[in-house]
Each structure stands twice: as C-alpha cells, then as structure tokens.
Design an enzyme around this catalytic site. Structure first.
Site, PDB file in Angstrom:
ATOM      1  N   ILE A   1      49.129  62.154  22.062  1.00 49.81           N
ATOM      2  CA  ILE A   1      49.913  62.411  23.273  1.00 49.81           C
ATOM      3  C   ILE A   1      51.246  61.708  23.036  1.00 49.81           C
ATOM      4  O   ILE A   1      51.291  60.522  22.688  1.00 49.81           O
ATOM      5  CB  ILE A   1      49.192  61.897  24.545  1.00 49.81           C
ATOM      6  CG1 ILE A   1      50.022  62.182  25.813  1.00 49.81           C
ATOM      7  CG2 ILE A   1      48.821  60.421  24.454  1.00 49.81           C
ATOM      8  CD1 ILE A   1      49.269  61.883  27.122  1.00 49.81           C
ATOM      9  N   SER A   2      52.336  62.459  23.152  1.00 49.06           N
ATOM     10  CA  SER A   2      53.645  61.915  22.786  1.00 49.06           C
ATOM     11  C   SER A   2      54.038  60.738  23.673  1.00 49.06           C
ATOM     12  O   SER A   2      53.596  60.610  24.812  1.00 49.06           O
ATOM     13  CB  SER A   2      54.728  62.996  22.901  1.00 49.06           C
ATOM     14  OG  SER A   2      54.583  63.952  21.891  1.00 49.06           O
TER      15      SER A   2
END
Length: 213
Positions: free
Chosen positions: A63-64
């Site tokens: 997840i960025s």
C-alpha cells in the site's frame, strides 16, 4: 476493525504532515482526512496506518505511502464525474481516495489474490468503482476509453502506448517510469498526436508486470 474518533484524529495529523510536505489540493487533503486507511491494512499494522509509510499487503505488493498517493492524485486534478483509469488496484486505498473525489473509477489488478480480496472489501465497505477488473494493466481498458485521467500505481520500465492512446485530449496520465528507481512522470494530452511531458522527482514502486502470454 472500526473507524473511531482516535483514527480520525490520526488522519488529521497525517493530512497536516502532507501539507508540510507540499500537498496543496484541499480536496485531496480532505479525502486523506476522510478515508480510513487502517481498514485497508492487515490488522497487525493498524497502529502504524497513519504514518507516512508504505506497508506490505498480499501478493508481495504494497500500500503506497500516503504522500505518494496524495502527490499522484494531486497531479491528476480530479473533477467530479471524471472517468479515471487506475492501473494496480492493490489494497484499494488509492481507489477510495479517487471515489471520495467523486470520480468514476475503473480499476485493474493483475494479482488474482489481491483482486478477489479487494473486490470483496469494496462490496463490504460500500465503495462503488464503475469496474474492478482482473487483467493486464499494460492494455488499459479500450472499451471504456477515453479517460480524463489515468493513474499507474506501479513502476513501469516504459510508458505503455495503449495507455497514452486511451487518454482524452486534455487528459492527464500519471505514471512512475523506471526499473529500480522511478521518476514520477505526468503526460498531458494536448492533441491527437501531441503530449506535454513533465518529470516530477524520484519515487519507489513495486514493478508493473506485463502479461506476456
């Protein structure tokens, strides 16, 4: 997991941090304040969900970092009802930010495990993208083109020509380009054949994998 006042307070702090790092778009910041990032992570990461860091999710993806999500989203300049193509659904957090901005989101994920899990999660959370597709992001989604914006959330060694062709005139493609280290690149389609290109600093993403079959 629930979304509590404590989580809301942590999101407000995160948004303030993003302002300090240079994010200016008030709508993007409001989306960061609204979307419960901790629900998109494994519960073991819940206490860390509002740090400005990337975290691992299933299928060796991540997840960025919130700053990266906000930076890419700001570059898209999303307006309500814009048709946005997202390449790399991942955890669905970026999708949720776009939905909060009232975009019509078409999202493609090539990791089947992630695709199934995130699609179920969207249903549970009442997130309503226009399409959630298991497929090859390199090909885009010609049947729903052209798009007002295209966002790629994985590092591409080169810019897929299919994505360039599926952008409206005036549309914006935001893509990290490079192999080990990526340059965040913005393409604005000026005409059928002309694109303006801007390079906007170094980032690190998992690779965008092409289906060679």
């Amino acid at each position: 997991m629930k979304d509590t006042l404590k989580h809301q307070g942590m999101r407000n702090k995160l948004a303030d941090l993003l302002v300090a790092k240079g994010i200016k778009d008030v709508n993007v910041l409001e989306a960061v304040r609204a979307v419960p990032r901790h629900l998109f992570l494994d519960s073991s990461f819940e206490d860390h969900a509002y740090q400005d860091k990337a975290f691992p999710i299933d299928a060796d993806q991540t997840i960025s970092q919130p700053y990266t999500v906000a930076f890419q989203t700001e570059l898209l300049q999303v307006k309500p009802n814009d048709a946005i193509l997202e390449i790399g659904t991942g955890s669905g957090y970026q999708t949720a930010i776009l939905l909060h901005l009232k975009a019509k989101v078409y999202t493609i994920e090539r990791q089947q495990e992630l695709f199934k899990k995130t699609k179920l999660f969207f249903n549970k959370m009442n997130y309503r993208p226009k399409k959630v597709i298991f497929g090859d992001g390199y090909k885009g989604l010609p049947e729903n083109a052209p798009f007002d914006g295209i966002i790629v959330t994985a590092g591409a060694p080169e810019v897929p020509k299919a994505l360039m062709s599926q952008l409206k005139v005036g549309g914006r493609l935001v893509i990290p380009v490079g192999v080990d280290d990526q340059i965040m690149t913005l393409y604005i389609r000026k005409s059928e054949k002309e694109f303006e290109k801007r390079e906007l600093g170094h980032f690190r993403f998992v690779p965008l994998v092409e289906n060679k079959n």
